[in-house]
Design a protein around this motif. Structure first.
Motif, PDB file in Angstrom:
ATOM      1  N   THR A 237      60.059  39.371  -7.468  1.00  0.00           N
ATOM      2  CA  THR A 237      60.270  38.956  -8.847  1.00  0.00           C
ATOM      3  C   THR A 237      61.293  37.836  -8.905  1.00  0.00           C
ATOM      4  O   THR A 237      62.170  37.738  -8.046  1.00  0.00           O
ATOM      5  CB  THR A 237      60.767  40.132  -9.704  1.00  0.00           C
ATOM      6  OG1 THR A 237      62.002  40.593  -9.166  1.00  0.00           O
ATOM      7  CG2 THR A 237      59.763  41.260  -9.733  1.00  0.00           C
ATOM      8  N   PRO A 238      61.209  36.989  -9.929  1.00  0.00           N
ATOM      9  CA  PRO A 238      62.235  35.958 -10.095  1.00  0.00           C
ATOM     10  C   PRO A 238      63.581  36.611 -10.422  1.00  0.00           C
ATOM     11  O   PRO A 238      63.629  37.667 -11.053  1.00  0.00           O
ATOM     12  CB  PRO A 238      61.754  35.144 -11.295  1.00  0.00           C
ATOM     13  CG  PRO A 238      60.344  35.537 -11.524  1.00  0.00           C
ATOM     14  CD  PRO A 238      60.160  36.891 -10.934  1.00  0.00           C
TER      15      PRO A 238
ATOM     16  N   VAL B 107      66.514  33.656 -15.274  1.00  0.00           N
ATOM     17  CA  VAL B 107      65.595  32.728 -15.936  1.00  0.00           C
ATOM     18  C   VAL B 107      65.862  31.343 -15.360  1.00  0.00           C
ATOM     19  O   VAL B 107      66.659  30.579 -15.887  1.00  0.00           O
ATOM     20  CB  VAL B 107      65.802  32.748 -17.471  1.00  0.00           C
ATOM     21  CG1 VAL B 107      64.820  31.816 -18.150  1.00  0.00           C
ATOM     22  CG2 VAL B 107      65.640  34.155 -18.011  1.00  0.00           C
TER      23      VAL B 107
ATOM     24  N   ASP C  88      62.180  29.720 -10.485  1.00  0.00           N
ATOM     25  CA  ASP C  88      61.195  30.708 -10.033  1.00  0.00           C
ATOM     26  C   ASP C  88      60.503  31.388 -11.202  1.00  0.00           C
ATOM     27  O   ASP C  88      59.315  31.666 -11.154  1.00  0.00           O
ATOM     28  CB  ASP C  88      61.850  31.767  -9.142  1.00  0.00           C
ATOM     29  CG  ASP C  88      62.052  31.299  -7.707  1.00  0.00           C
ATOM     30  OD1 ASP C  88      61.387  30.322  -7.300  1.00  0.00           O
ATOM     31  OD2 ASP C  88      62.876  31.907  -7.007  1.00  0.00           O
ATOM     32  N   ALA C  89      61.240  31.657 -12.277  1.00  0.00           N
ATOM     33  CA  ALA C  89      60.648  32.309 -13.451  1.00  0.00           C
ATOM     34  C   ALA C  89      59.726  31.366 -14.209  1.00  0.00           C
ATOM     35  O   ALA C  89      58.784  31.804 -14.859  1.00  0.00           O
ATOM     36  CB  ALA C  89      61.746  32.819 -14.386  1.00  0.00           C
ATOM     37  N   ALA C  90      59.985  30.071 -14.125  1.00  0.00           N
ATOM     38  CA  ALA C  90      59.207  29.088 -14.883  1.00  0.00           C
ATOM     39  C   ALA C  90      57.963  28.611 -14.151  1.00  0.00           C
ATOM     40  O   ALA C  90      57.101  27.961 -14.745  1.00  0.00           O
ATOM     41  CB  ALA C  90      60.085  27.886 -15.231  1.00  0.00           C
TER      42      ALA C  90
ATOM     43  N   SER D 278      56.326  41.530 -18.363  1.00  0.00           N
ATOM     44  CA  SER D 278      57.101  40.304 -18.179  1.00  0.00           C
ATOM     45  C   SER D 278      56.426  39.385 -17.152  1.00  0.00           C
ATOM     46  O   SER D 278      55.239  39.068 -17.286  1.00  0.00           O
ATOM     47  CB  SER D 278      58.538  40.676 -17.794  1.00  0.00           C
ATOM     48  OG  SER D 278      59.406  39.592 -17.969  1.00  0.00           O
ATOM     49  N   TYR D 279      57.162  38.952 -16.112  1.00  0.00           N
ATOM     50  CA  TYR D 279      56.582  38.070 -15.101  1.00  0.00           C
ATOM     51  C   TYR D 279      55.410  38.748 -14.381  1.00  0.00           C
ATOM     52  O   TYR D 279      54.513  38.072 -13.876  1.00  0.00           O
ATOM     53  CB  TYR D 279      57.665  37.656 -14.095  1.00  0.00           C
ATOM     54  CG  TYR D 279      57.255  36.540 -13.163  1.00  0.00           C
ATOM     55  CD1 TYR D 279      57.297  35.208 -13.576  1.00  0.00           C
ATOM     56  CD2 TYR D 279      56.848  36.803 -11.864  1.00  0.00           C
ATOM     57  CE1 TYR D 279      56.936  34.178 -12.722  1.00  0.00           C
ATOM     58  CE2 TYR D 279      56.491  35.779 -11.000  1.00  0.00           C
ATOM     59  CZ  TYR D 279      56.538  34.463 -11.436  1.00  0.00           C
ATOM     60  OH  TYR D 279      56.174  33.442 -10.581  1.00  0.00           O
TER      61      TYR D 279
ATOM     62  N   ILE E 238      61.605  37.437 -24.922  1.00  0.00           N
ATOM     63  CA  ILE E 238      60.531  36.631 -24.330  1.00  0.00           C
ATOM     64  C   ILE E 238      59.850  35.754 -25.381  1.00  0.00           C
ATOM     65  O   ILE E 238      59.258  34.723 -25.052  1.00  0.00           O
ATOM     66  CB  ILE E 238      59.509  37.521 -23.581  1.00  0.00           C
ATOM     67  CG1 ILE E 238      58.748  36.733 -22.504  1.00  0.00           C
ATOM     68  CG2 ILE E 238      58.518  38.162 -24.534  1.00  0.00           C
ATOM     69  CD1 ILE E 238      59.527  36.477 -21.265  1.00  0.00           C
TER      70      ILE E 238
ATOM     71  N   HIS F 172      53.783  29.215 -18.401  1.00  0.00           N
ATOM     72  CA  HIS F 172      52.687  30.121 -18.064  1.00  0.00           C
ATOM     73  C   HIS F 172      51.568  30.138 -19.091  1.00  0.00           C
ATOM     74  O   HIS F 172      50.710  31.005 -19.059  1.00  0.00           O
ATOM     75  CB  HIS F 172      53.249  31.521 -17.835  1.00  0.00           C
ATOM     76  CG  HIS F 172      54.309  31.549 -16.784  1.00  0.00           C
ATOM     77  ND1 HIS F 172      54.078  31.186 -15.477  1.00  0.00           N
ATOM     78  CD2 HIS F 172      55.642  31.843 -16.862  1.00  0.00           C
ATOM     79  CE1 HIS F 172      55.192  31.279 -14.785  1.00  0.00           C
ATOM     80  NE2 HIS F 172      56.158  31.661 -15.602  1.00  0.00           N
TER      81      HIS F 172
END
Length: 157
Positions: free
Chosen positions: A7-8, A11, A14-16, A49-50, A99, A112
């Motif tokens: 997981t990232p 924020v 990596d999360a984007a 979430s992700y 979110i 995303h």
């Protein structure tokens, strides 16, 4: 429960991006293939979430009867049809979930895509008004938990 991807952290980049989700999607599809190989029923896959990005990227290969996303930044698709799945797609988002402040865009590998709870996405909506933020979807007594249980039990159409 399956949590077989990285997981990232926070924020950030990596999360984007979808880099971590792409690797996770391959692993999730293999896990579902393993379930099918031993004769397990098609699962309902719940993606938070992700994790919903992971599920979106795996959707076309995933042997599942339901894909349930909640607290989602997007699924790397603009609508259910782009997911390429025969699974029923469900989406929930509590109005107090942070979110909701993440832009639902996709540009140059960042973001995303569309909000799965948006009407144009085409997912079946799950009530989540009482989930209390990003982590409250499975809280006892919430409408989202009741809906999740009904989906997992096959008590919805």
């Amino acid at each position: 429960a399956w949590a077989g991807y990285t997981t990232p952290v926070g924020v950030g980049l990596d999360a984007a991006t979808g880099r971590l989700a792409e690797a996770g999607a391959e692993r999730l599809a293999r896990f579902a293939d393993g379930l099918a190989a031993v004769g397990a029923a098609e699962p309902s896959v719940f993606c938070h979430s992700y994790g919903s990005v992971v599920c979106g990227l795996a959707a076309h290969e995933l042997k599942a009867k339901d894909l349930v996303v909640f607290g989602s930044p997007g699924m790397r698709a603009e609508n259910v049809a782009e997911l390429g799945t025969s699974a029923r797609v469900w989406a929930a988002k509590d109005p107090t979930d942070w979110i909701d402040r993440v832009p639902n865009v996709s540009f140059a590998g960042l973001g995303h895509g569309a909000d799965p709870t948006g009407p144009s996405f085409g997912a079946r909506r799950i009530p989540a008004e009482d989930a209390a933020g990003h982590g409250g979807y499975f809280a006892a007594g919430t409408s989202s938990l009741r809906a999740f249980a009904a989906i997992a039990e096959g008590d919805v159409r």
